[in-house]
Design an enzyme around this catalytic site. Sequence first.
Site, PDB file in Angstrom:
ATOM      1  N   ASP A  48       0.800  -1.239   0.068  1.00 23.29           N
ATOM      2  CA  ASP A  48      -0.017  -0.189  -0.004  1.00 23.29           C
ATOM      3  C   ASP A  48       0.878   1.053  -0.003  1.00 23.29           C
ATOM      4  O   ASP A  48       0.303   2.182   0.517  1.00 23.29           O
ATOM      5  CB  ASP A  48      -0.883   0.086   1.241  1.00 23.29           C
ATOM      6  CG  ASP A  48      -1.888  -1.158   1.258  1.00 23.29           C
ATOM      7  OD1 ASP A  48      -2.166  -1.753   0.317  1.00 23.29           O
ATOM      8  OD2 ASP A  48      -1.798  -1.856   2.184  1.00 23.29           O
TER       9      ASP A  48
ATOM     10  N   LYS B  82       2.235   2.030  -4.989  1.00 21.77           N
ATOM     11  CA  LYS B  82       2.899   1.595  -6.237  1.00 21.77           C
ATOM     12  C   LYS B  82       1.940   1.777  -7.698  1.00 21.77           C
ATOM     13  O   LYS B  82       2.509   2.112  -8.642  1.00 21.77           O
ATOM     14  CB  LYS B  82       3.111   0.155  -6.180  1.00 21.77           C
ATOM     15  CG  LYS B  82       4.268  -0.202  -5.106  1.00 21.77           C
ATOM     16  CD  LYS B  82       4.334  -1.567  -4.788  1.00 21.77           C
ATOM     17  CE  LYS B  82       3.258  -2.305  -4.280  1.00 21.77           C
ATOM     18  NZ  LYS B  82       2.771  -2.045  -2.891  1.00 21.77           N
TER      19      LYS B  82
ATOM     20  N   GLY C 224      -4.070  -4.427  -4.681  1.00 20.71           N
ATOM     21  CA  GLY C 224      -5.136  -3.500  -5.003  1.00 20.71           C
ATOM     22  C   GLY C 224      -4.381  -2.244  -5.256  1.00 20.71           C
ATOM     23  O   GLY C 224      -3.886  -1.371  -4.282  1.00 20.71           O
ATOM     24  N   HIS C 225      -4.093  -2.038  -6.742  1.00 21.25           N
ATOM     25  CA  HIS C 225      -3.397  -0.816  -7.126  1.00 21.25           C
ATOM     26  C   HIS C 225      -3.982   0.318  -7.723  1.00 21.25           C
ATOM     27  O   HIS C 225      -4.820   0.200  -8.499  1.00 21.25           O
ATOM     28  CB  HIS C 225      -2.246  -1.195  -8.151  1.00 21.25           C
ATOM     29  CG  HIS C 225      -1.292  -2.077  -7.540  1.00 21.25           C
ATOM     30  ND1 HIS C 225      -0.315  -2.866  -8.419  1.00 21.25           N
ATOM     31  CD2 HIS C 225      -0.896  -2.273  -6.312  1.00 21.25           C
ATOM     32  CE1 HIS C 225       0.589  -3.404  -7.568  1.00 21.25           C
ATOM     33  NE2 HIS C 225       0.156  -3.249  -6.233  1.00 21.25           N
TER      34      HIS C 225
END
Length: 423
Positions: A13, A16, A40-41
């Site tokens: 987190d 990224k 989760g990007h």
Amino acid sequence: MPVDILVGTQWGDEGKGKLIDVLTKDIDMVIRFQGGNNAGHTVEIGDEKYVLHLVPSGIFRPGVACVIGNGLVVDPIGLVSEMRELEERGIDVSAVQLSTRAHLVMPYHKLMDAFNEETKTRDKKIGTTKRGIGPTYADKANRTGIRAVDMLDLAGFERKFREQATAYNDLFSSKDTETVDLDAAWAELKDAAEYLNSMICDTVVTINQAIKAGKNILCEGAQGALLDIDHGTYPFVTSSTTISGGVCGGAGISPRAVRNVYGVMKAYTTRVGEGPFPTELDNAAGEALRQAGGEFGATTGRPRRCGWFDAIISGYSCMVSGVNKLTITKLDVLDDQPELLICTAYELDGETINTVPADPIKLSEVKPIYESMPGWECPTTEVRSYDDLPENARKYLERIEELVDAEIDIVSVGPNRVQTFQK
Ligand code: IMP
């Protein structure tokens, strides 16, 4: 040497997705090399916000090849729903390639993940994302996994799925827990296999052809170094190699092809899930950081644990990943702080140490030794160049640089593409 790698240097987190999106301006190929849809990007472009779980963050740049490499564990049903959702929002997903060698997360892996977590005692729970990541990597290591290549032969895929699912169902039944509805699950898997069929290929070949042709390639890490199966706070880790070295196995890239390692680091520290976190602020100050930083999981929505910057864990990550370009994100979240603390060492059993103890019990017992720095107490979200940052913000960044022994390349002061500048 056209390959750059971008990895998280904390517990994931770090921002990224946004950085990858910024860096892909001049990139021809983006590769995911480990993990799965536990990631989760988040990418914000203009007023639009997207959360990617399996699709590489290069998808918003037309012409960029987006590779899901062999080192991932891929939930085919999840991947297809993510791609269809992107298509519905007008994003072209035809540049996605899925490695024949990637292992598949099956519905029984997700049930197994949930079962493992639920039956652990409180102090042993990992706090997984329940996406089936650990059980799928376990099957891979056990040599009982099903891979993307299997989806190319529907009859064989169905046979393998039913065989494995039946064995898992027998186990679930013996534990009196939820089983997989084979016919319903197969209908979804068949649909996913048909959708993905044309994207499944030998990505090791396409990647190495791109390297040979001198294309610019960016490898997108998921999670962070402290969640690495070897280097993280084991057993409170994920099941893959999250450090830069994971690229070699997880994408089939030679270490000789690597140019830069970008390490993404939040200006403070967060962690989701269980496990030791020396600089955690389990109080109102932590809650204030959580609110200011919007620290809620992109995949599970869980509140993230928040704390001060920890130079020991971050320095360890820069060392193992060989970070030569540091990216500091979310600096703006600290805008209101009158004083900032940086952990520069730990105290353990009356001694001062500056390494990360391998034993999670010891790591949970360390007391952070802090250095105090004055805050800047003014907004930075509109700042667009390093020299325009408040002096105390620059001092804070330069102290981090010194402590983790890596040079800052990029600073981010907000979620949008434009809120980013080079040092
Ligand atoms: P798993 O990867 O779902 O098995 O979860 C193992 C640990 O890694 C848990 O503490 C999760 O919260 C953490 N984790 C997995 N993926 C991410 C991520 O993308 N960001 C932050 N933490 C993650």
